[in-house]
Write a protein that holds these residues in place. Sequence first.
Motif, PDB file in Angstrom:
ATOM      1  N   UNK A 128       0.830  -1.210   0.000  1.00 16.66           N
ATOM      2  CA  UNK A 128       0.000   0.000   0.000  1.00 16.66           C
ATOM      3  C   UNK A 128       0.860   1.254   0.000  1.00 16.66           C
ATOM      4  N   UNK A 129       1.901   1.287   0.826  1.00 15.14           N
ATOM      5  CA  UNK A 129       2.758   2.465   0.898  1.00 15.14           C
ATOM      6  C   UNK A 129       3.507   2.676  -0.417  1.00 15.14           C
ATOM      7  N   UNK A 130       3.888   1.596  -1.079  1.00 13.87           N
ATOM      8  CA  UNK A 130       4.541   1.709  -2.380  1.00 13.87           C
ATOM      9  C   UNK A 130       3.592   2.330  -3.409  1.00 13.87           C
ATOM     10  N   UNK A 131       2.338   1.875  -3.393  1.00 16.88           N
ATOM     11  CA  UNK A 131       1.328   2.441  -4.291  1.00 16.88           C
ATOM     12  C   UNK A 131       1.093   3.912  -3.976  1.00 16.88           C
ATOM     13  N   UNK A 132       1.023   4.236  -2.700  1.00 16.68           N
ATOM     14  CA  UNK A 132       0.796   5.622  -2.292  1.00 16.68           C
ATOM     15  C   UNK A 132       1.957   6.514  -2.719  1.00 16.68           C
ATOM     16  N   UNK A 133       3.167   6.004  -2.619  1.00 16.92           N
ATOM     17  CA  UNK A 133       4.345   6.759  -3.048  1.00 16.92           C
ATOM     18  C   UNK A 133       4.262   7.082  -4.543  1.00 16.92           C
ATOM     19  N   UNK A 134       3.844   6.115  -5.341  1.00 15.55           N
ATOM     20  CA  UNK A 134       3.674   6.350  -6.779  1.00 15.55           C
ATOM     21  C   UNK A 134       2.613   7.418  -7.041  1.00 15.55           C
ATOM     22  N   UNK A 135       1.533   7.343  -6.300  1.00 16.06           N
ATOM     23  CA  UNK A 135       0.436   8.311  -6.480  1.00 16.06           C
ATOM     24  C   UNK A 135       0.892   9.725  -6.116  1.00 16.06           C
ATOM     25  N   UNK A 136       1.546   9.866  -4.977  1.00 16.17           N
ATOM     26  CA  UNK A 136       2.006  11.183  -4.550  1.00 16.17           C
ATOM     27  C   UNK A 136       3.040  11.742  -5.530  1.00 16.17           C
ATOM     28  N   UNK A 137       3.912  10.886  -6.035  1.00 11.61           N
ATOM     29  CA  UNK A 137       4.911  11.328  -7.003  1.00 11.61           C
ATOM     30  C   UNK A 137       4.238  11.785  -8.295  1.00 11.61           C
ATOM     31  N   UNK A 138       3.238  11.016  -8.763  1.00 12.73           N
ATOM     32  CA  UNK A 138       2.544  11.371 -10.002  1.00 12.73           C
ATOM     33  C   UNK A 138       1.782  12.681  -9.866  1.00 12.73           C
ATOM     34  N   UNK A 139       1.261  12.954  -8.679  1.00 11.69           N
ATOM     35  CA  UNK A 139       0.494  14.179  -8.443  1.00 11.69           C
ATOM     36  C   UNK A 139       1.362  15.326  -7.902  1.00 11.69           C
ATOM     37  N   UNK A 140       2.647  15.084  -7.758  1.00 14.27           N
ATOM     38  CA  UNK A 140       3.576  16.080  -7.225  1.00 14.27           C
ATOM     39  C   UNK A 140       3.122  16.569  -5.855  1.00 14.27           C
ATOM     40  N   UNK A 141       2.769  15.599  -4.992  1.00 16.02           N
ATOM     41  CA  UNK A 141       2.305  15.901  -3.647  1.00 16.02           C
ATOM     42  C   UNK A 141       3.402  15.555  -2.638  1.00 16.02           C
ATOM     43  N   UNK A 142       3.437  16.286  -1.552  1.00 12.65           N
ATOM     44  CA  UNK A 142       4.376  15.983  -0.476  1.00 12.65           C
ATOM     45  C   UNK A 142       3.624  15.318   0.668  1.00 12.65           C
ATOM     46  N   UNK A 143       4.353  14.613   1.524  1.00 19.12           N
ATOM     47  CA  UNK A 143       3.723  13.919   2.634  1.00 19.12           C
ATOM     48  C   UNK A 143       4.734  13.728   3.757  1.00 19.12           C
ATOM     49  N   UNK A 172      -7.635   1.629  -2.675  1.00 23.65           N
ATOM     50  CA  UNK A 172      -6.598   1.112  -3.564  1.00 23.65           C
ATOM     51  C   UNK A 172      -7.078   1.145  -5.014  1.00 23.65           C
ATOM     52  N   UNK A 173      -8.313   0.738  -5.250  1.00 19.21           N
ATOM     53  CA  UNK A 173      -8.871   0.750  -6.606  1.00 19.21           C
ATOM     54  C   UNK A 173      -8.882   2.167  -7.184  1.00 19.21           C
ATOM     55  N   UNK A 224      -6.578   6.196 -10.808  1.00 22.91           N
ATOM     56  CA  UNK A 224      -6.006   7.524 -11.040  1.00 22.91           C
ATOM     57  C   UNK A 224      -4.625   7.417 -11.663  1.00 22.91           C
ATOM     58  N   UNK A 225      -3.835   6.449 -11.220  1.00 20.33           N
ATOM     59  CA  UNK A 225      -2.499   6.263 -11.790  1.00 20.33           C
ATOM     60  C   UNK A 225      -2.575   5.815 -13.249  1.00 20.33           C
ATOM     61  N   UNK A 226      -3.499   4.921 -13.565  1.00 20.65           N
ATOM     62  CA  UNK A 226      -3.652   4.489 -14.961  1.00 20.65           C
ATOM     63  C   UNK A 226      -4.072   5.663 -15.834  1.00 20.65           C
ATOM     64  N   UNK A 227      -4.958   6.501 -15.329  1.00 24.10           N
ATOM     65  CA  UNK A 227      -5.389   7.676 -16.086  1.00 24.10           C
ATOM     66  C   UNK A 227      -4.242   8.635 -16.339  1.00 24.10           C
ATOM     67  N   UNK A 228      -3.410   8.835 -15.341  1.00 30.39           N
ATOM     68  CA  UNK A 228      -2.259   9.721 -15.524  1.00 30.39           C
ATOM     69  C   UNK A 228      -1.273   9.202 -16.515  1.00 30.39           C
TER      70      UNK A 228
END
Length: 211
Positions: free
Chosen positions: A135-150, A195-196, A201-205
């Motif tokens: 889950x954290x790996x997926x979240x890292x990809x999402x935040x990176x794709x959206x240019x978000x910090x955490x 997760x879904x 969102x990642x596939x769309x990006x």
Amino acid sequence: MTRISDLPDVIAVFPLPGALLLPRSRLPLHIFEPRYLQMLDDCLKTDTRLIGMIQPQPGPGASGLHRIGCAGRVTQFSETEDGRYMITLSGISRFRLGEEVEGFQPYRRFRVSWEGFDRDRGGPEHDKTFDRERFMSLLDRYFHARDLSADWETLREAEDELLVNSLSMLLDFTPEDKQALMEAPSLATRRETLVTLIEYALRGGEEDLMQ
């Protein structure tokens, strides 16, 4: 644990697209419209101080609202010099809308049922099937794709429920997606829904980058 007998049969509801409140979570709100200022004033005069957060229902419908929302207790509030309020709602329990209660107040009130949401009013939920590393790996990809910090240290140390519910409330999903997260019957199904949505969102990006 909050008992059904402690909860009112009628509550004020606050339809706010994209604003999600979940049990045992906190939602900060900025109240400035006159009708909702009146709603807050009336709410603070009650013993329970409950406000029902709910998503508007697009398209035709008897109430124009989704059938399931979540009630929160006003646990913090401060007034600005120009009469606005900054408040925090602490999620108590989901509810199901009943009939609308007519009256002279400028905001909407409904009879509600608390049946079927016993788990909301107990202690924190746990997700025994949670693969946190994946889950954290997926979240890292999402935040990176959206240019978000955490604050990754805080996220890694957070309990399952706090992590899943906080992300469900904070991430930028559509109101309909937020409703799906709201209606998830358990923490595990909410995590699966989350997760879904992140994977979608990642596939769309990725598709946008390929075009």
